[in-house]
Design an enzyme around this catalytic site. Structure first.
Site, mmCIF file in Angstrom:
data_model
loop_
_atom_site.group_PDB
_atom_site.id
_atom_site.type_symbol
_atom_site.label_atom_id
_atom_site.label_comp_id
_atom_site.label_asym_id
_atom_site.label_seq_id
_atom_site.Cartn_x
_atom_site.Cartn_y
_atom_site.Cartn_z
ATOM 1 N N HIS A 36 -24.714 -23.733 16.639
ATOM 2 C CA HIS A 36 -24.559 -25.258 16.095
ATOM 3 C C HIS A 36 -25.507 -25.578 15.248
ATOM 4 C CE1 HIS A 36 -24.774 -29.612 16.046
ATOM 5 N NE2 HIS A 36 -23.382 -29.524 16.434
ATOM 6 N N ASP A 37 -25.035 -25.454 13.774
ATOM 7 C CA ASP A 37 -26.159 -26.135 12.775
ATOM 8 C C ASP A 37 -27.253 -25.542 12.375
ATOM 9 O OD1 ASP A 37 -23.867 -27.942 12.504
ATOM 10 O OD2 ASP A 37 -25.208 -29.795 12.921
ATOM 11 N N LYS A 123 -18.550 -28.818 9.505
ATOM 12 C CA LYS A 123 -18.981 -29.762 10.451
ATOM 13 C C LYS A 123 -18.993 -31.100 9.657
ATOM 14 C CE LYS A 123 -21.076 -30.682 14.494
ATOM 15 N NZ LYS A 123 -22.625 -31.127 14.229
#
Length: 284
Positions: A36-37, A123
């Protein structure tokens, strides 16, 4: 309004894991990994060469390696570096322009760069499921468990875990493969997830085959991590053959399931096949 400069803290250990309300068994054939990110822009807030972030990256690397060897799909989230006001919407009020001001920092950090077999999701909001095919592809491939690691634990990672739960996908938050604004906020995310939406685990909890069974298996594991084409002798320094600190930390994370005292410092002290086998074979 923007993300503040961040400081390192002590990552959670197994002793810090909050009591999980559920005890879901990890099923590799039903799982997917979400990184994630982990983009340069978000990692930059800790500055260069932050040991805590290096350890988080190493833990994520060993999870990704495990998933690739067991045919577990790997997904990434990455915010785009050119977001319109309409796309960004309320994020502008909360965080300012974000990556729009730093488009050159949009890439995932080099140590975790996705390959052609991975899926990178654009995202748009805290949850990785918003305006994304993630739920659909997980269910189409028979995956109902989501391993979550990356940044930031109490924002996108926790929100994604909660959203997964509401879509009947079991989230596994990996405590030592996450990073956050502070240890307090990191622990808050773990406590909320453990009590409301998922299971909190350590990296080593997901690695059943954490250590080689003999020196030949150790050699087979280490050789692909080297940059040199030459094969080192068992008593030669592996760093001289291109083994870097991130890969060494990933090995330490993997092997702590067998010997809890193994850490990066122990491996770096004498980085040879002979020395490492002596550590791993204790008591066998």
């Amino acid at each position: 309004m923007a993300i503040p400069k961040l400081n390192a803290y002590t990552l959670p250990t197994a002793a810090d894991i909050p009591e999980n309300k559920v005890n879901w068994a990890f099923e590799p054939e039903r799982a997917a990994l979400l990184i994630h990110d982990m983009q340069e822009y978000f990692i930059d807030f800790w500055g260069d060469n932050c040991p805590m972030i290096q350890q988080v990256i190493a833990n994520i690397a060993v999870l990704r390696d495990y998933c690739k060897r067991h045919n577990i799909p790997v997904y990434y989230t990455a915010q785009p570096n050119a977001q319109s006001d309409e796309d960004r919407a309320l994020l502008n009020d909360m965080w300012g322009p974000g990556l729009n001001k730093h488009p050159e920092r949009q890439k995932v950090v080099a140590e975790l760069a996705p390959d052609e077999h991975d899926t990178v999701l654009t995202k748009w909001r805290y949850s990785a499921f918003v305006r994304s095919p993630l739920e659909q592809v997980l269910k189409e491939t028979g995956r109902n468990q989501l391993i979550i690691c990356g940044v930031y634990a109490h924002i996108g990672c926790m929100t994604t875990a909660t959203d997964a739960f509401m879509r009947d996908i079991k989230p596994f938050m990996v405590a030592d493969a996450l990073a956050d604004f502070s240890r307090e906020e990191h622990m808050m995310a773990l406590k909320y997830t453990a009590g409301r939406s998922g299971r909190v685990v350590m990296t080593r909890d997901l690695l059943p085959e954490a250590a080689p069974q003999n020196k030949e298996q150790l050699r087979e594991l280490v050789l692909p991590l080297l940059d040199e084409s030459d094969i080192p002798q068992d008593d030669e320094n592996l760093i001289d053959y291109g083994l870097d600190s991130v890969r060494m930390m990933a090995l330490a994370a993997r092997w702590r399931k067998i010997h809890t005292d193994i850490d990066f410092v122990m491996l770096a002290k004498n980085p040879t096949i002979d020395a490492w086998w002596a550590l791993l074979s204790r008591g066998s």
